[in-house]
Design a protein around this motif. Structure first.
Motif, mmCIF file in Angstrom:
data_model
loop_
_atom_site.group_PDB
_atom_site.id
_atom_site.type_symbol
_atom_site.label_atom_id
_atom_site.label_comp_id
_atom_site.label_asym_id
_atom_site.label_seq_id
_atom_site.Cartn_x
_atom_site.Cartn_y
_atom_site.Cartn_z
ATOM 1 N N LEU A 92 -47.786 -51.887 33.206
ATOM 2 C CA LEU A 92 -46.889 -51.355 34.233
ATOM 3 C C LEU A 92 -46.597 -49.873 34.016
ATOM 4 O O LEU A 92 -46.167 -49.175 34.932
ATOM 5 C CB LEU A 92 -45.574 -52.142 34.257
ATOM 6 C CG LEU A 92 -45.672 -53.611 34.674
ATOM 7 C CD1 LEU A 92 -44.312 -54.285 34.567
ATOM 8 C CD2 LEU A 92 -46.226 -53.742 36.089
ATOM 9 N N ARG A 104 -50.193 -53.938 38.194
ATOM 10 C CA ARG A 104 -49.170 -54.360 39.162
ATOM 11 C C ARG A 104 -49.565 -55.656 39.863
ATOM 12 O O ARG A 104 -48.810 -56.626 39.888
ATOM 13 C CB ARG A 104 -48.939 -53.268 40.214
ATOM 14 C CG ARG A 104 -48.226 -52.046 39.730
ATOM 15 C CD ARG A 104 -47.776 -51.189 40.901
ATOM 16 N NE ARG A 104 -48.879 -50.876 41.817
ATOM 17 C CZ ARG A 104 -49.698 -49.831 41.672
ATOM 18 N NH1 ARG A 104 -49.540 -49.011 40.648
ATOM 19 N NH2 ARG A 104 -50.655 -49.604 42.543
ATOM 20 N N THR A 143 -41.848 -49.679 40.286
ATOM 21 C CA THR A 143 -42.789 -50.771 40.032
ATOM 22 C C THR A 143 -42.162 -51.832 39.136
ATOM 23 O O THR A 143 -42.240 -53.034 39.416
ATOM 24 C CB THR A 143 -44.067 -50.228 39.364
ATOM 25 O OG1 THR A 143 -44.738 -49.351 40.271
ATOM 26 C CG2 THR A 143 -44.999 -51.355 38.970
ATOM 27 N N THR A 144 -41.519 -51.394 38.062
ATOM 28 C CA THR A 144 -40.936 -52.331 37.095
ATOM 29 C C THR A 144 -39.769 -53.098 37.695
ATOM 30 O O THR A 144 -39.606 -54.298 37.438
ATOM 31 C CB THR A 144 -40.491 -51.577 35.831
ATOM 32 O OG1 THR A 144 -41.585 -50.780 35.341
ATOM 33 C CG2 THR A 144 -40.040 -52.534 34.745
#
Length: 233
Positions: A92, A104, A143-144
């Motif tokens: 990630l 992802r 994203t995380t």
């Protein structure tokens, strides 16, 4: 004016909070910024990139009319989650193609099909999650956070299993929770794409509280004092 008087009128540059800063003619320079919001560019090669470059991951890139997607070489349900899920979470931190895309999409695919296998892997995911958040890079943060929201709903008891690790996950969220774009009458396109860090953090904390059991809120509140419960009294 005597030389002594000129010397007394001469300004003196001094650091903030130093002894010299208390002198009459001192000009105090402000302390440097703490850098709490500054991205950390020092990213060592992830284990995900290493294994991908060696061809050890059971994935390939597939193109269709909707764009790129992962083609898994084995059934996702048959993967060793203790081996592969932490590795994909480590990816990630990647922002370069194709590493970031594969990490992802791979994480979301595994969370979608992992079921009860996910809960037992939670302790192995904390360090990759913490490393990704501590980069303090906007794209990686978004994203995380989206992955964390998916993680808590991926299987029963996952939300409760994350509660003991709030002290490692939430400090960065506490720093960035106020980072909401306020454009007045303008359009926040980042919000449309779900790239508003502050909004994603609020959503993530609410998901943590909703699925984290009875101890979730008090533990969130301890690490993020400004957070208010999403549950109706």
């Amino acid at each position: 004016m005597t030389d002594k008087a000129k010397e007394n009128n001469k300004s003196l540059t001094a650091d903030a909070f130093s002894v010299k800063s208390r002198l009459k003619n001192s000009v105090v320079t402000p302390p440097p910024a703490a850098g709490a919001f500054k991205a950390n560019p020092l990213v060592k090669q992830t284990s995900f990139r290493k294994f991908y470059n060696r061809g050890d991951l059971p994935i390939a890139l597939e193109h269709d009319t909707k764009g790129n997607k992962i083609a898994w070489k084995v059934e996702i349900e048959k993967l060793d989650y203790h081996h592969y899920l932490p590795m994909f979470f480590d990816g990630l931190r990647e922002t370069k193609h194709p590493y970031g895309f594969f990490a992802r999409q791979g994480v979301h695919d595994m969370l979608e099909h992992g079921g009860n296998k996910i809960t037992s892997v939670i302790p192995q995911l904390i360090i990759p999650i913490k490393k990704a958040l501590e980069l303090r890079e906007a794209k990686v943060l978004c994203t995380t956070l989206k992955v964390l929201q998916h993680l808590v709903v991926s299987a029963d008891l996952v939300g409760e299993a994350l509660v003991p690790y709030y002290r490692q996950i939430l400090p960065v969220l506490n720093i960035f929770i106020s980072m909401n774009c306020n454009l007045g009458d303008g359009i926040d396109y980042g919000q449309q794409r779900r790239e508003n860090v502050g909004t994603l953090i609020q959503e993530t904390l609410e998901a943590f509280e909703t699925y984290g059991g009875q101890d979730a809120f008090i533990n969130i509140k301890y690490m993020v004092p400004t957070y208010e419960s999403c549950r109706l009294n």
